[in-house]
Design a protein around this motif. Structure first.
Motif, PDB file in Angstrom:
ATOM      1  N   CYS A   1     -52.791  80.933  61.499  1.00 41.96           N
ATOM      2  CA  CYS A   1     -51.842  81.143  62.599  1.00 41.96           C
ATOM      3  C   CYS A   1     -50.948  82.333  62.286  1.00 41.96           C
ATOM      4  O   CYS A   1     -50.228  82.334  61.289  1.00 41.96           O
ATOM      5  CB  CYS A   1     -50.991  79.884  62.798  1.00 41.96           C
ATOM      6  N   ARG A   2     -50.990  83.365  63.146  1.00 43.52           N
ATOM      7  CA  ARG A   2     -50.195  84.581  62.965  1.00 43.52           C
ATOM      8  C   ARG A   2     -49.372  84.807  64.238  1.00 43.52           C
ATOM      9  O   ARG A   2     -49.930  84.854  65.346  1.00 43.52           O
ATOM     10  CB  ARG A   2     -51.103  85.773  62.691  1.00 43.52           C
ATOM     11  N   ILE A   3     -48.051  84.954  64.073  1.00 43.04           N
ATOM     12  CA  ILE A   3     -47.167  84.936  65.237  1.00 43.04           C
ATOM     13  C   ILE A   3     -46.215  86.127  65.203  1.00 43.04           C
ATOM     14  O   ILE A   3     -45.498  86.347  64.222  1.00 43.04           O
ATOM     15  CB  ILE A   3     -46.337  83.639  65.280  1.00 43.04           C
ATOM     16  N   ALA A   4     -46.193  86.893  66.310  1.00 40.79           N
ATOM     17  CA  ALA A   4     -45.177  87.928  66.524  1.00 40.79           C
ATOM     18  C   ALA A   4     -44.012  87.273  67.261  1.00 40.79           C
ATOM     19  O   ALA A   4     -44.189  86.714  68.345  1.00 40.79           O
ATOM     20  CB  ALA A   4     -45.755  89.070  67.360  1.00 40.79           C
ATOM     21  N   VAL A   5     -42.825  87.356  66.660  1.00 37.93           N
ATOM     22  CA  VAL A   5     -41.692  86.563  67.128  1.00 37.93           C
ATOM     23  C   VAL A   5     -40.611  87.473  67.719  1.00 37.93           C
ATOM     24  O   VAL A   5     -40.381  88.584  67.232  1.00 37.93           O
ATOM     25  CB  VAL A   5     -41.108  85.730  65.961  1.00 37.93           C
ATOM     26  N   VAL A   6     -39.954  86.967  68.759  1.00 36.62           N
ATOM     27  CA  VAL A   6     -38.797  87.646  69.336  1.00 36.62           C
ATOM     28  C   VAL A   6     -37.751  87.898  68.248  1.00 36.62           C
ATOM     29  O   VAL A   6     -37.497  87.026  67.403  1.00 36.62           O
ATOM     30  CB  VAL A   6     -38.206  86.774  70.475  1.00 36.62           C
ATOM     31  N   GLU A   7     -37.147  89.065  68.273  1.00 36.70           N
ATOM     32  CA  GLU A   7     -36.240  89.477  67.193  1.00 36.70           C
ATOM     33  C   GLU A   7     -35.091  88.489  66.979  1.00 36.70           C
ATOM     34  O   GLU A   7     -34.662  88.258  65.845  1.00 36.70           O
ATOM     35  CB  GLU A   7     -35.670  90.869  67.502  1.00 36.70           C
TER      36      GLU A   7
END
Length: 324
Positions: A70-76
Motif C-alpha cells: 500500500c503506497r499513499i500520496a497524502v494531503v500536506e
C-alpha cells in the motif's frame, strides 16, 4: 436519535448515522473493503492511493489484512493521528506540497498516480466514482442501512462532501429503492466546489483554492461534483456551506450535548442542519439524518482545541472533589 440538539432546534426526528464505529474509525471502511476485495479477486499486489487521512487509514488496514503493498500520496495538512494509523498498518506514505489545497497540483497528483497504476498488478484507489467506481459501490451500503431503519418516511440526509463521492454514493444507493429521500450536500465554505453551485441553481461544480482547515474535506478540484449536483437536485435536496468556526463549534456540541465523539469533518452535516433549521428550511416533523463520518480520535489537534476550557489537575486524596 438526538437527545438534546434536535429538540433545541425544534426537530423531533433528528438522527446521527455513526460511521465512526467502523473498524478503522470512518465510513471509508466501506470503500476500502470492497476496493481491496476486487484487487484480491484480480490478483493485484500493489495499491496506489491518495488520501487526506481516512481513505489511507482504511486502505492501509485492509491491504495489511490482504497482504498487499500500500503506497499513499497524502494531503500536506493531514492530521498526525491519521498518518500514524496508516504507518502502523505498514503503508508507505508521502505528503505532497499543496496537494488538496491547489486544484492544479491535486489534478497532477491524480494523473501521476494514474500513470504509475498502469503497471501489471497495480491498482489506483481513490475514493471517488471518477477513479474507483467498484470500491465506491461499498459506500452505497449506507443508503441500504438507512432504508432498513427508515423504510417509508420522508427523509432528509445531510452528507459532508470534499470531492463528493460520499454524497453521490448515498444518492445512488437510494435511487432504485425510493424517491422520498432528499440528499443534501454540505461543504466547508473554504472548499465550496459543489454545495454553492447546487444551492444557486448551477449545473456544474467548480475548482477552488481551498482555504478550509477541515481534514478530509480539502479537495480543491471537481471530481464527482457535477454528478452530485444532478443527483441531489433530482432528489429534492440542496447545497449548504458552513464555516470552519461553525464546524468546530458543532463538533464540541456533539461531544458535550450528545456524547458523540467526532472529528471535525463528522460534524459538518449537523452544522448545516443547525443553519437550515434556523432558516426554517426543514419541516419540524421531518426525519433528518446527519452522517457522522469519522471518530474524534482521528484529529487530536481539534480535540485539544475543544478542551481548552477544561483541565485535569493532579490532587491529593483529601482534595478529590472537595469543593463540592
Amino acid at each position: 436519535r438526538s437527545c438534546s440538539i434536535g429538540p433545541s432546534l425544534g426537530l423531533r426526528e433528528l438522527y446521527f448515522k455513526l460511521e465512526s464505529c467502523n473498524p478503522t474509525g470512518s465510513f471509508k471502511d466501506r470503500f476500502a473493503s470492497l476496493a481491496i476485495s476486487h484487487m484480491r479477486a484480480n490478483r493485484q499486489h500493489t495499491c496506489l492511493a491518495t488520501s487526506s487521512g481516512n481513505t489511507g487509514a482504511a486502505l492501509a488496514s485492509y491491504c495489511a489484512a490482504a497482504s498487499l503493498r500500500c503506497r499513499i500520496a497524502v494531503v500536506e495538512t493531514a492530521p498526525l493521528a491519521k498518518l500514524q494509523q496508516m504507518m502502523a498498518c505498514g503503508a508507505e506514505i508521502q505528503r505532497v506540497r499543496r496537494f488538496g489545497a491547489d486544484p492544479k497540483t491535486t489534478q497532477q497528483v491524480f494523473e501521476h498516480l494514474q500513470s504509475k497504476a498502469q503497471q501489471p498488478g497495480f491498482a489506483l484507489q481513490i475514493s471517488a466514482y471518477r477513479w474507483s467506481p467498484l470500491g465506491m459501490q461499498g459506500v452505497q451500503s449506507i443508503a441500504y442501512e438507512l432504508h432498513e431503519q427508515f423504510p417509508s418516511q420522508q427523509c432528509h440526509v445531510f452528507c459532508p462532501a470534499g470531492g463528493g463521492g460520499l454524497t453521490l454514493a448515498v444518492a445512488r444507493g437510494f435511487q432504485p429503492m425510493r424517491t422520498n429521500v432528499a440528499i443534501h450536500c454540505v461543504q466547508p465554505a473554504g472548499n465550496d466546489t459543489i454545495a454553492g453551485p447546487l444551492r444557486h441553481g448551477r449545473s456544474e461544480a467548480r475548482d477552488v483554492q481551498c482555504i478550509s482547515m477541515i481534514s478530509g474535506l480539502q479537495v480543491a478540484n471537481v471530481i464527482d461534483g457535477n454528478q452530485v449536483i444532478d443527483a441531489c437536485r433530482r432528489s429534492g435536496g440542496s447545497g449548504h456551506t458552513v464555516s470552519d468556526e461553525e464546524i468546530f463549534a458543532t463538533q464540541k456540541r456533539l461531544a458535550r450535548e450528545e456524547g458523540v465523539f467526532s472529528e471535525p469533518a463528522g460534524a459538518v452535516a449537523l452544522a448545516a442542519v443547525i443553519k437550515a433549521a434556523d432558516r426554517r428550511e426543514l419541516d419540524p416533523a421531518a426525519t433528518v439524518i446527519c452522517l457522522v463520518t469519522g471518530s474524534g480520535f482521528k484529529d487530536a489537534t481539534s480535540i485539544e482545541k475543544m478542551n481548552r476550557d477544561r483541565e485535569c489537575p493532579i490532587v491529593d486524596l483529601d482534595a478529590v472533589f472537595a469543593a463540592d
